[in-house]
Design a protein around this motif. Sequence first.
Motif, PDB file in Angstrom:
ATOM      1  N   ALA A  26       0.834  -1.198   0.000  1.00 19.72           N
ATOM      2  CA  ALA A  26       0.000   0.000   0.000  1.00 19.72           C
ATOM      3  C   ALA A  26       0.874   1.256   0.000  1.00 19.72           C
ATOM      4  O   ALA A  26       0.582   2.217  -0.719  1.00 19.72           O
ATOM      5  N   LYS A  27       1.938   1.221   0.782  1.00 24.36           N
ATOM      6  CA  LYS A  27       2.835   2.377   0.841  1.00 24.36           C
ATOM      7  C   LYS A  27       3.531   2.583  -0.503  1.00 24.36           C
ATOM      8  O   LYS A  27       3.652   3.703  -0.991  1.00 24.36           O
ATOM      9  N   CYS A  28       3.943   1.485  -1.126  1.00 25.37           N
ATOM     10  CA  CYS A  28       4.598   1.559  -2.428  1.00 25.37           C
ATOM     11  C   CYS A  28       3.642   2.116  -3.481  1.00 25.37           C
ATOM     12  O   CYS A  28       4.019   2.955  -4.295  1.00 25.37           O
ATOM     13  N   LEU A  29       2.391   1.656  -3.450  1.00 18.58           N
ATOM     14  CA  LEU A  29       1.387   2.141  -4.390  1.00 18.58           C
ATOM     15  C   LEU A  29       1.133   3.631  -4.194  1.00 18.58           C
ATOM     16  O   LEU A  29       1.038   4.382  -5.163  1.00 18.58           O
ATOM     17  N   LYS A  30       1.068   4.060  -2.942  1.00 18.01           N
ATOM     18  CA  LYS A  30       0.843   5.474  -2.649  1.00 18.01           C
ATOM     19  C   LYS A  30       2.020   6.323  -3.128  1.00 18.01           C
ATOM     20  O   LYS A  30       1.831   7.376  -3.727  1.00 18.01           O
ATOM     21  N   GLU A  31       3.238   5.862  -2.874  1.00 23.29           N
ATOM     22  CA  GLU A  31       4.427   6.601  -3.309  1.00 23.29           C
ATOM     23  C   GLU A  31       4.488   6.671  -4.832  1.00 23.29           C
ATOM     24  O   GLU A  31       4.807   7.713  -5.407  1.00 23.29           O
ATOM     25  N   TRP A  32       4.170   5.549  -5.505  1.00 20.36           N
ATOM     26  CA  TRP A  32       4.218   5.526  -6.960  1.00 20.36           C
ATOM     27  C   TRP A  32       3.184   6.468  -7.550  1.00 20.36           C
ATOM     28  O   TRP A  32       3.476   7.209  -8.492  1.00 20.36           O
ATOM     29  N   SER A  33       1.969   6.469  -6.998  1.00 20.03           N
ATOM     30  CA  SER A  33       0.930   7.337  -7.539  1.00 20.03           C
ATOM     31  C   SER A  33       1.275   8.808  -7.305  1.00 20.03           C
ATOM     32  O   SER A  33       1.034   9.646  -8.179  1.00 20.03           O
ATOM     33  N   THR A  34       1.865   9.117  -6.158  1.00 20.96           N
ATOM     34  CA  THR A  34       2.290  10.492  -5.895  1.00 20.96           C
ATOM     35  C   THR A  34       3.367  10.916  -6.885  1.00 20.96           C
ATOM     36  O   THR A  34       3.313  12.015  -7.444  1.00 20.96           O
ATOM     37  N   TRP A  35       4.326  10.031  -7.142  1.00 19.27           N
ATOM     38  CA  TRP A  35       5.395  10.318  -8.098  1.00 19.27           C
ATOM     39  C   TRP A  35       4.809  10.531  -9.492  1.00 19.27           C
ATOM     40  O   TRP A  35       5.197  11.465 -10.201  1.00 19.27           O
ATOM     41  N   ALA A  36       3.873   9.682  -9.901  1.00 16.78           N
ATOM     42  CA  ALA A  36       3.269   9.776 -11.234  1.00 16.78           C
ATOM     43  C   ALA A  36       2.487  11.074 -11.402  1.00 16.78           C
ATOM     44  O   ALA A  36       2.562  11.720 -12.453  1.00 16.78           O
ATOM     45  N   ILE A  37       1.756  11.480 -10.377  1.00 15.10           N
ATOM     46  CA  ILE A  37       0.980  12.724 -10.450  1.00 15.10           C
ATOM     47  C   ILE A  37       1.910  13.925 -10.561  1.00 15.10           C
ATOM     48  O   ILE A  37       1.659  14.847 -11.342  1.00 15.10           O
ATOM     49  N   LYS A  38       3.004  13.934  -9.803  1.00 13.19           N
ATOM     50  CA  LYS A  38       3.957  15.041  -9.880  1.00 13.19           C
ATOM     51  C   LYS A  38       4.558  15.149 -11.277  1.00 13.19           C
ATOM     52  O   LYS A  38       4.691  16.240 -11.834  1.00 13.19           O
ATOM     53  N   LYS A  39       4.941  14.002 -11.856  1.00 14.24           N
ATOM     54  CA  LYS A  39       5.515  14.008 -13.208  1.00 14.24           C
ATOM     55  C   LYS A  39       4.480  14.447 -14.236  1.00 14.24           C
ATOM     56  O   LYS A  39       4.797  15.186 -15.169  1.00 14.24           O
ATOM     57  N   ALA A  40       3.233  14.019 -14.072  1.00 11.82           N
ATOM     58  CA  ALA A  40       2.173  14.410 -15.007  1.00 11.82           C
ATOM     59  C   ALA A  40       1.929  15.915 -14.957  1.00 11.82           C
ATOM     60  O   ALA A  40       1.683  16.547 -15.995  1.00 11.82           O
ATOM     61  N   LYS A  41       2.003  16.499 -13.764  1.00  8.08           N
ATOM     62  CA  LYS A  41       1.838  17.951 -13.642  1.00  8.08           C
ATOM     63  C   LYS A  41       2.938  18.691 -14.383  1.00  8.08           C
ATOM     64  O   LYS A  41       2.686  19.691 -15.062  1.00  8.08           O
ATOM     65  N   ILE A  42       4.170  18.205 -14.268  1.00  3.69           N
ATOM     66  CA  ILE A  42       5.300  18.850 -14.933  1.00  3.69           C
ATOM     67  C   ILE A  42       5.161  18.745 -16.447  1.00  3.69           C
ATOM     68  O   ILE A  42       5.351  19.720 -17.176  1.00  3.69           O
ATOM     69  N   VAL A  43       4.805  17.556 -16.927  1.00  2.00           N
ATOM     70  CA  VAL A  43       4.639  17.354 -18.369  1.00  2.00           C
ATOM     71  C   VAL A  43       3.517  18.238 -18.902  1.00  2.00           C
ATOM     72  O   VAL A  43       3.658  18.859 -19.956  1.00  2.00           O
ATOM     73  N   THR A  44       2.415  18.321 -18.179  1.00  3.32           N
ATOM     74  CA  THR A  44       1.294  19.158 -18.602  1.00  3.32           C
ATOM     75  C   THR A  44       1.693  20.630 -18.602  1.00  3.32           C
ATOM     76  O   THR A  44       1.367  21.367 -19.533  1.00  3.32           O
ATOM     77  N   HIS A  45       2.422  21.046 -17.573  1.00  4.83           N
ATOM     78  CA  HIS A  45       2.816  22.450 -17.463  1.00  4.83           C
ATOM     79  C   HIS A  45       3.703  22.882 -18.632  1.00  4.83           C
ATOM     80  O   HIS A  45       3.476  23.924 -19.238  1.00  4.83           O
ATOM     81  N   TYR A  46       4.717  22.093 -18.937  1.00  7.79           N
ATOM     82  CA  TYR A  46       5.661  22.471 -19.981  1.00  7.79           C
ATOM     83  C   TYR A  46       5.254  22.000 -21.371  1.00  7.79           C
ATOM     84  O   TYR A  46       5.838  22.427 -22.359  1.00  7.79           O
ATOM     85  N   GLY A  47       4.266  21.145 -21.495  1.00  4.85           N
ATOM     86  CA  GLY A  47       3.898  20.618 -22.797  1.00  4.85           C
ATOM     87  C   GLY A  47       2.653  21.211 -23.405  1.00  4.85           C
ATOM     88  O   GLY A  47       2.389  21.007 -24.584  1.00  4.85           O
ATOM     89  N   PHE A  48       1.875  21.966 -22.644  1.00  3.70           N
ATOM     90  CA  PHE A  48       0.604  22.463 -23.160  1.00  3.70           C
ATOM     91  C   PHE A  48       0.782  23.475 -24.278  1.00  3.70           C
ATOM     92  O   PHE A  48       0.185  23.334 -25.356  1.00  3.70           O
ATOM     93  N   ILE A  49       1.579  24.507 -24.082  1.00  2.00           N
ATOM     94  CA  ILE A  49       1.766  25.555 -25.098  1.00  2.00           C
ATOM     95  C   ILE A  49       2.404  24.985 -26.376  1.00  2.00           C
ATOM     96  O   ILE A  49       1.920  25.266 -27.466  1.00  2.00           O
ATOM     97  N   PRO A  50       3.477  24.175 -26.273  1.00  2.00           N
ATOM     98  CA  PRO A  50       4.000  23.575 -27.502  1.00  2.00           C
ATOM     99  C   PRO A  50       2.959  22.714 -28.231  1.00  2.00           C
ATOM    100  O   PRO A  50       2.911  22.705 -29.456  1.00  2.00           O
ATOM    101  N   LEU A  51       2.107  22.010 -27.489  1.00  2.87           N
ATOM    102  CA  LEU A  51       1.055  21.207 -28.108  1.00  2.87           C
ATOM    103  C   LEU A  51       0.080  22.095 -28.877  1.00  2.87           C
ATOM    104  O   LEU A  51      -0.302  21.773 -30.014  1.00  2.87           O
ATOM    105  N   VAL A  52      -0.313  23.219 -28.302  1.00  7.05           N
ATOM    106  CA  VAL A  52      -1.220  24.146 -28.978  1.00  7.05           C
ATOM    107  C   VAL A  52      -0.563  24.698 -30.241  1.00  7.05           C
ATOM    108  O   VAL A  52      -1.206  24.799 -31.296  1.00  7.05           O
ATOM    109  N   ILE A  53       0.721  25.023 -30.185  1.00  9.08           N
ATOM    110  CA  ILE A  53       1.423  25.538 -31.359  1.00  9.08           C
ATOM    111  C   ILE A  53       1.495  24.483 -32.446  1.00  9.08           C
ATOM    112  O   ILE A  53       1.260  24.769 -33.631  1.00  9.08           O
TER     113      ILE A  53
END
Length: 72
Positions: A26-53
């Motif tokens: 359970a702890k591993c699953l929680k840590e993995w999901s937290t890590w995945a959400i953080k990475k997804a936020k970064i990708v969304t933040h830096y990838g949105f404008i280039p995607l629109v262009i």
Amino acid sequence: MASKVSLKAKGKSAKGSKSSEDRSTAKCLKEWSTWAIKKAKIVTHYGFIPLVIIIGMNSEPKPQLYQLLSPV
């Protein structure tokens, strides 16, 4: 009187408690999901404008890059 050392778990009673393997899973699953959400936020933040262009560059009629970036 000598004091006794108690091996009981603190908090909830030990009856029906999860094994250490279940807790670590359970702890591993929680840590993995937290890590995945953080990475997804970064990708969304830096990838949105280039995607629109890129989507704008592939539309008809084909605009120039400066036309996409200008506010007018």
